[in-house]
Design an enzyme around this catalytic site. Structure first.
Site, short mmCIF file in Angstrom:
data_model
loop_
_atom_site.label_atom_id
_atom_site.label_comp_id
_atom_site.label_asym_id
_atom_site.label_seq_id
_atom_site.Cartn_x
_atom_site.Cartn_y
_atom_site.Cartn_z
N LYS A 14 -5.06 -6.83 -12.04
CA LYS A 14 -3.43 -6.95 -12.15
C LYS A 14 -2.80 -7.74 -10.86
O LYS A 14 -1.96 -8.43 -11.26
CB LYS A 14 -2.68 -5.37 -11.82
CG LYS A 14 -3.31 -4.35 -12.84
CD LYS A 14 -2.57 -3.00 -12.78
CE LYS A 14 -3.29 -2.30 -11.31
NZ LYS A 14 -4.61 -2.01 -11.44
N ARG A 89 2.20 4.45 -12.61
CA ARG A 89 0.73 4.82 -12.67
C ARG A 89 0.73 6.41 -13.17
O ARG A 89 -0.24 6.89 -13.32
CB ARG A 89 0.05 4.94 -11.20
CG ARG A 89 -0.60 3.71 -10.99
CD ARG A 89 -1.16 3.66 -9.49
NE ARG A 89 -2.45 3.08 -9.57
CZ ARG A 89 -2.36 1.62 -8.81
NH1 ARG A 89 -1.28 0.78 -8.85
NH2 ARG A 89 -3.46 0.92 -8.60
N ARG A 128 -15.39 -6.94 -4.28
CA ARG A 128 -14.20 -6.99 -3.40
C ARG A 128 -14.26 -6.50 -2.03
O ARG A 128 -13.77 -6.90 -0.88
CB ARG A 128 -12.86 -6.64 -4.08
CG ARG A 128 -11.63 -7.00 -3.33
CD ARG A 128 -10.18 -6.82 -4.19
NE ARG A 128 -10.08 -5.30 -4.44
CZ ARG A 128 -9.12 -4.53 -5.06
NH1 ARG A 128 -8.27 -5.52 -5.64
NH2 ARG A 128 -9.02 -3.38 -5.13
N ARG A 134 -11.03 -3.23 2.33
CA ARG A 134 -10.33 -2.19 1.99
C ARG A 134 -10.85 -0.98 1.88
O ARG A 134 -11.95 -0.72 1.52
CB ARG A 134 -9.57 -2.35 0.65
CG ARG A 134 -8.40 -3.51 0.61
CD ARG A 134 -8.02 -3.75 -0.90
NE ARG A 134 -7.67 -2.51 -1.73
CZ ARG A 134 -7.04 -2.90 -2.98
NH1 ARG A 134 -6.60 -4.07 -3.04
NH2 ARG A 134 -6.87 -1.93 -3.80
N ARG A 145 -11.09 6.78 -8.08
CA ARG A 145 -9.71 5.78 -8.47
C ARG A 145 -10.04 5.71 -10.12
O ARG A 145 -9.01 5.88 -10.69
CB ARG A 145 -9.61 4.46 -8.00
CG ARG A 145 -9.29 4.43 -6.49
CD ARG A 145 -9.82 3.46 -5.71
NE ARG A 145 -8.96 2.40 -6.19
CZ ARG A 145 -9.35 1.11 -5.82
NH1 ARG A 145 -10.33 0.87 -5.23
NH2 ARG A 145 -8.77 -0.20 -6.13
#
Ligand code: B4P
Length: 192
Positions: A14, A89, A128, A134, A145
């Protein structure tokens, strides 16, 4: 106004595709994930609340997110259009977005759903995590998630399909291939 929702699971691309869309169409980028990460970095009250949820792979409560969204729309009504990245969401967020746009005489042009299988998503997010640092890109949090996505976010597809807004985009090619599909979808919408 071109108002696009870019929809998909965590890691579906996204944020990546939004960057390309902004360059191509000059839309206002509304990324709730970026906004929350900024608040966390600045150590604000909102940041502290957001960190509590994000680091566990959970969603930040709807009332907080809806207030943020309404404020962002209000401040950017002079723009060419919006790209909503990571919002909505949940169903209540989807309803709030529809209502807020409607109140301003606006509508969602299309919801582009980036389709990527869970295995590829986990692979991308772990990669990532090695560079992003993160707090939510680690094995356990990624699994939670994805679970949250399937439970709370995916039902929005039906919500938008019923409104004839949902467009499926194959999300597993290269970044450019995915963007090509998005461009084609937008051309079809704006020319047809
Ligand atoms: P977000 O920041 O929205 O992020 P995301 O879902 O993790 O990732 P995205 O899909 O944007 O993936 P990206 O392009 O980066 O949310 C983070 C958290 O904030 C949420 O979990 C939640 O807790 C909270 N939050 C945000 N909005 C909320 C809301 N509305 N309500 C409640 N809570 C909210 O891509 C991922 C990786 O894949 C990148 O490394 C990228 O380089 C790579 N990649 C992208 N496209 C690729 C391709 N085609 N091929 C190979 N790799 C690719």
């Amino acid at each position: 106004m071109l108002n696009i929702v870019i929809f998909g699971a965590p890691g579906s691309g996204k944020g990546t595709q939004s960057e390309l869309l902004i360059k191509r169409y000059g839309l206002k980028h509304v990324s709730t994930g970026d906004l929350l990460r900024f608040e966390i970095k600045e150590g604000t009250e909102l940041g502290k609340i957001a960190d509590h949820y994000i680091s566990k792979g959970q969603l930040v409560p709807d009332d907080i997110m809806i207030e943020i969204l309404e404020d962002l729309i209000k401040k950017n009504l002079d723009k060419k259009g919006f790209i909503f990245d990571g919002f909505p969401r949940t169903l209540p967020q989807g309803e709030a977005l529809n209502n807020k746009l409607k109140k301003n005489g606006l509508d969602i042009t299309a919801v582009l759903s980036l389709e990527v299988n869970d295995e590829a998503l986990i692979d991308r997010l772990l990669k990532r995590g090695q560079i992003s640092g993160r707090s939510d890109d680690n094995d356990d949090t990624i699994k939670s998630r994805l679970h949250v996505y399937h439970q709370q976010t995916e039902p929005l597809k039906e919500y938008y399909a019923k409104q004839n807004k949902l467009v499926y985009i194959p999300g597993e090619g290269t970044i450019d291939e995915v963007f090509n599909s998005i461009e084609k979808a937008i051309n079809n919408l704006t020319n047809g």
